[in-house]
Design a protein around this motif. Structure first.
Motif, PDB file in Angstrom:
ATOM      1  N   ALA A   1       0.836  -1.206   0.000  1.00 36.06           N
ATOM      2  CA  ALA A   1       0.000   0.000   0.000  1.00 36.06           C
ATOM      3  C   ALA A   1       0.870   1.256   0.000  1.00 36.06           C
ATOM      4  CB  ALA A   1      -0.914  -0.007   1.226  1.00 36.06           C
ATOM      5  N   LEU A   2       2.185   1.089   0.109  1.00 33.12           N
ATOM      6  CA  LEU A   2       3.074   2.262   0.192  1.00 33.12           C
ATOM      7  C   LEU A   2       3.492   2.719  -1.200  1.00 33.12           C
ATOM      8  CD1 LEU A   2       5.557   1.020   2.979  1.00 33.12           C
ATOM      9  CD2 LEU A   2       3.614   2.591   3.269  1.00 33.12           C
ATOM     10  N   GLU A   3       3.507   4.031  -1.391  1.00 31.03           N
ATOM     11  CA  GLU A   3       4.103   4.571  -2.619  1.00 31.03           C
ATOM     12  C   GLU A   3       5.564   4.147  -2.707  1.00 31.03           C
ATOM     13  OE1 GLU A   3       3.624   8.916  -3.411  1.00 31.03           O
ATOM     14  OE2 GLU A   3       2.242   8.719  -1.704  1.00 31.03           O
ATOM     15  N   ASP A   4       6.187   4.017  -1.536  1.00 38.05           N
ATOM     16  CA  ASP A   4       7.609   3.686  -1.517  1.00 38.05           C
ATOM     17  C   ASP A   4       7.881   2.286  -2.079  1.00 38.05           C
ATOM     18  OD1 ASP A   4       8.263   6.146  -0.519  1.00 38.05           O
ATOM     19  OD2 ASP A   4       8.303   5.502   1.575  1.00 38.05           O
ATOM     20  N   GLN A   5       6.902   1.397  -1.980  1.00 37.72           N
ATOM     21  CA  GLN A   5       7.070   0.072  -2.608  1.00 37.72           C
ATOM     22  C   GLN A   5       7.110   0.234  -4.125  1.00 37.72           C
ATOM     23  OE1 GLN A   5       3.994  -1.527  -4.181  1.00 37.72           O
ATOM     24  NE2 GLN A   5       5.421  -2.965  -5.150  1.00 37.72           N
ATOM     25  N   LYS A   6       6.191   1.052  -4.659  1.00 40.73           N
ATOM     26  CA  LYS A   6       6.167   1.264  -6.122  1.00 40.73           C
ATOM     27  C   LYS A   6       7.491   1.910  -6.556  1.00 40.73           C
ATOM     28  CE  LYS A   6       1.913  -0.226  -6.536  1.00 40.73           C
ATOM     29  NZ  LYS A   6       2.051  -1.117  -5.379  1.00 40.73           N
ATOM     30  N   GLU A   7       7.913   2.915  -5.809  1.00 41.03           N
ATOM     31  CA  GLU A   7       9.144   3.636  -6.158  1.00 41.03           C
ATOM     32  C   GLU A   7      10.369   2.723  -6.040  1.00 41.03           C
ATOM     33  OE1 GLU A   7      10.288   6.109  -7.555  1.00 41.03           O
ATOM     34  OE2 GLU A   7      12.324   6.351  -6.742  1.00 41.03           O
ATOM     35  N   GLY A   8      10.451   1.967  -4.953  1.00 37.62           N
ATOM     36  CA  GLY A   8      11.627   1.109  -4.724  1.00 37.62           C
ATOM     37  C   GLY A   8      11.758   0.064  -5.808  1.00 37.62           C
ATOM     38  N   MET A   9      10.653  -0.547  -6.184  1.00 44.56           N
ATOM     39  CA  MET A   9      10.719  -1.608  -7.193  1.00 44.56           C
ATOM     40  C   MET A   9      10.915  -1.023  -8.592  1.00 44.56           C
ATOM     41  SD  MET A   9       8.299  -4.622  -5.680  1.00 44.56           S
ATOM     42  CE  MET A   9       8.799  -5.398  -4.125  1.00 44.56           C
ATOM     43  N   ALA A  10      10.308   0.153  -8.841  1.00 44.24           N
ATOM     44  CA  ALA A  10      10.521   0.816 -10.141  1.00 44.24           C
ATOM     45  C   ALA A  10      11.990   1.221 -10.279  1.00 44.24           C
ATOM     46  CB  ALA A  10       9.621   2.043 -10.263  1.00 44.24           C
ATOM     47  N   ALA A  11      12.559   1.749  -9.206  1.00 44.46           N
ATOM     48  CA  ALA A  11      13.958   2.189  -9.251  1.00 44.46           C
ATOM     49  C   ALA A  11      14.872   1.004  -9.550  1.00 44.46           C
ATOM     50  CB  ALA A  11      14.347   2.846  -7.927  1.00 44.46           C
ATOM     51  N   PHE A  12      14.569  -0.149  -8.944  1.00 39.00           N
ATOM     52  CA  PHE A  12      15.389  -1.342  -9.221  1.00 39.00           C
ATOM     53  C   PHE A  12      15.314  -1.678 -10.708  1.00 39.00           C
ATOM     54  CE2 PHE A  12      15.823  -5.864  -9.959  1.00 39.00           C
ATOM     55  CZ  PHE A  12      17.086  -6.090  -9.411  1.00 39.00           C
ATOM     56  N   SER A  13      14.091  -1.717 -11.249  1.00 38.41           N
ATOM     57  CA  SER A  13      13.923  -2.102 -12.657  1.00 38.41           C
ATOM     58  C   SER A  13      14.600  -1.103 -13.581  1.00 38.41           C
ATOM     59  CB  SER A  13      12.435  -2.181 -13.018  1.00 38.41           C
ATOM     60  OG  SER A  13      11.800  -3.077 -12.146  1.00 38.41           O
ATOM     61  N   GLN A  14      14.567   0.163 -13.200  1.00 41.83           N
ATOM     62  CA  GLN A  14      15.147   1.211 -14.057  1.00 41.83           C
ATOM     63  C   GLN A  14      16.632   1.458 -13.743  1.00 41.83           C
ATOM     64  OE1 GLN A  14      12.410   4.404 -13.193  1.00 41.83           O
ATOM     65  NE2 GLN A  14      10.665   3.203 -13.954  1.00 41.83           N
ATOM     66  N   LYS A  15      17.208   0.627 -12.890  1.00 39.17           N
ATOM     67  CA  LYS A  15      18.636   0.715 -12.533  1.00 39.17           C
ATOM     68  C   LYS A  15      19.012   2.112 -12.037  1.00 39.17           C
ATOM     69  CE  LYS A  15      19.976  -2.869 -15.895  1.00 39.17           C
ATOM     70  NZ  LYS A  15      19.865  -4.007 -14.968  1.00 39.17           N
ATOM     71  N   ARG A  16      18.190   2.660 -11.128  1.00 39.52           N
ATOM     72  CA  ARG A  16      18.516   3.962 -10.533  1.00 39.52           C
ATOM     73  C   ARG A  16      18.294   3.868  -9.024  1.00 39.52           C
ATOM     74  NH1 ARG A  16      13.732   6.236  -9.108  1.00 39.52           N
ATOM     75  NH2 ARG A  16      11.894   5.511 -10.212  1.00 39.52           N
ATOM     76  N   THR A  17      18.735   4.906  -8.325  1.00 37.83           N
ATOM     77  CA  THR A  17      18.564   4.928  -6.869  1.00 37.83           C
ATOM     78  C   THR A  17      17.130   5.311  -6.526  1.00 37.83           C
ATOM     79  OG1 THR A  17      20.835   5.700  -6.735  1.00 37.83           O
ATOM     80  CG2 THR A  17      19.517   5.927  -4.732  1.00 37.83           C
ATOM     81  N   ALA A  18      16.572   4.631  -5.564  1.00 38.36           N
ATOM     82  CA  ALA A  18      15.180   4.929  -5.180  1.00 38.36           C
ATOM     83  C   ALA A  18      15.103   6.277  -4.476  1.00 38.36           C
ATOM     84  CB  ALA A  18      14.656   3.834  -4.263  1.00 38.36           C
ATOM     85  N   ASN A  19      14.033   6.985  -4.794  1.00 38.78           N
ATOM     86  CA  ASN A  19      13.797   8.264  -4.121  1.00 38.78           C
ATOM     87  C   ASN A  19      12.531   8.116  -3.276  1.00 38.78           C
ATOM     88  OD1 ASN A  19      13.730  10.915  -3.383  1.00 38.78           O
ATOM     89  ND2 ASN A  19      12.889  11.635  -5.331  1.00 38.78           N
ATOM     90  N   PHE A  20      12.699   7.597  -2.082  1.00 40.69           N
ATOM     91  CA  PHE A  20      11.531   7.301  -1.263  1.00 40.69           C
ATOM     92  C   PHE A  20      10.857   8.580  -0.799  1.00 40.69           C
ATOM     93  CE2 PHE A  20      14.145   3.399  -0.442  1.00 40.69           C
ATOM     94  CZ  PHE A  20      13.316   2.538  -1.150  1.00 40.69           C
ATOM     95  N   ARG A  21       9.549   8.546  -0.829  1.00 41.63           N
ATOM     96  CA  ARG A  21       8.793   9.736  -0.463  1.00 41.63           C
ATOM     97  C   ARG A  21       8.664   9.871   1.057  1.00 41.63           C
ATOM     98  NH1 ARG A  21       3.704  11.837  -3.700  1.00 41.63           N
ATOM     99  NH2 ARG A  21       3.697  13.867  -2.734  1.00 41.63           N
ATOM    100  N   ASN A  22       8.407   8.725   1.695  1.00 42.31           N
ATOM    101  CA  ASN A  22       8.177   8.766   3.149  1.00 42.31           C
ATOM    102  C   ASN A  22       9.473   8.513   3.901  1.00 42.31           C
ATOM    103  OD1 ASN A  22       5.238   9.151   3.370  1.00 42.31           O
ATOM    104  ND2 ASN A  22       5.210   7.261   2.174  1.00 42.31           N
ATOM    105  N   ARG A  23      10.369   9.455   3.834  1.00 40.03           N
ATOM    106  CA  ARG A  23      11.588   9.296   4.626  1.00 40.03           C
ATOM    107  C   ARG A  23      11.952  10.611   5.262  1.00 40.03           C
ATOM    108  NH1 ARG A  23      15.916   8.070  -0.193  1.00 40.03           N
ATOM    109  NH2 ARG A  23      15.616   9.959  -1.382  1.00 40.03           N
TER     110      ARG A  23
END
Ligand code: HXC
Length: 257
Positions: free
Chosen positions: A235-257
């Protein structure tokens, strides 16, 4: 709040708390407890903070509960005050706390370090539960948490003889996660805390809750609890961001930090 027994600073997204009663080797009295609770609760409530470090001095993380404060108390005093129960509130801090331990961590000092989420020790650290030498026994969790950390044989040895463990033995026994040179202790702990604070805060807090749950329940219930929390990370946006960042070979930019 103006603190007298602790120093409180922020380093980026990390809250740094330093026990500061040098004349009493950071012995833990009621004022230290009240100030630690105020500081940790304030960091818990502060959205700019993602993790904390608790440390002491080069000579002592904390040499125990304050013997002079307890000395003249009666059983009735202790029972009516439910003495030490406030430490349970400390142990329920929701954001991660790393204990950075140099020098003595004895009695309540060792117990306080164990209430934190993990311990990084300086090579000078010495851990012990010497209450037996005072005619009493551990009262802030030592007989329970130490046993879970190091097993029955070593916990009995420590609590029955009052002997101290050095940093190498503490690492071998699983009491501390790693040992570093004393001069690098606080920087190492701050670095680890900063790393944690850079992850998704809700995911970090769920990890803490899940690992802590393993101490309080059966394996089957713990696994179910973990799985439900894991599901909820979707349910976290950060899950979408973390997994997208992995697939796109970039560093995750977590929103809730
Ligand atoms: C109150 C303490 C203290 C403590 C040290 N001090 N530990 N005061 N409570 N737990 C004070 C000393 O009285 C002294 O004050 C000053 O700090 C410096 O300590 P020294 O003993 O002079 O230093 P040193 O010779 O270097 O020895 C260090 C030490 C020793 C080995 C750590 O201080 C020590 O053994 N402390 C007690 C450790 C202990 O038993 N902890 C468990 C407490 S009971 P002055 O004014 O004389 O200079 C506990 C759990 C309770 O934590 C649960 C059941 C009730």
């Amino acid at each position: 709040m103006a603190y007298e027994t602790i120093l409180v600073e922020t380093r980026g997204k990390v809250g740094l708390i330093t026990l500061n009663r040098p004349k009493a080797l950071n012995a833990l009295n009621s004022q230290v407890l009240a100030e630690l609770l105020a500081a940790t609760q304030a960091f818990d409530a502060n959205p700019q903070i993602g993790a904390m470090v608790l440390t002491g001095s080069d000579k002592a993380f904390a040499a125990g509960a304050d013997i002079k404060e307890m000395q003249s108390k009666t059983y009735v005093d202790m029972y009516l005050e439910d003495f030490f129960s406030g430490w349970e509130t400390f142990a329920r801090t929701r954001k991660p706390i790393i204990a950075a331990v140099a020098g003595y961590a004895l009695g309540g000092g060792c117990e306080l370090a164990m209430m934190c989420d993990f311990i990084i020790a300086a090579d000078t650290a010495r851990f012990g539960q010497p209450e037996i030498t005072l005619g009493v026994m551990p009262g802030m969790g030592g007989s329970q948490r130490l046993t879970r950390f190091v097993g029955k044989s070593k916990a009995m040895d420590m609590c029955l003889t009052g002997r101290m463990m050095d940093a190498a033995e503490a690492e071998r026994s699983g009491l501390v996660s790693r040992v570093v040179p004393a001069t690098e202790l606080v920087e190492e702990a701050l670095k680890s805390a900063a790393k944690i604070a850079d992850f998704s805060l809700p995911a970090v807090m769920m990890v803490k809750e899940a690992v802590d749950r393993s101490y309080e329940t059966t394996l089957a219930e713990g696994l179910r609890f973990e799985r439900r929390l894991f599901h909820s990370t979707f349910a976290l946006e950060d899950q979408k961001e973390g997994m997208a960042a992995f697939s796109q070979k970039r560093t995750a930019n977590f929103r809730n930090r």
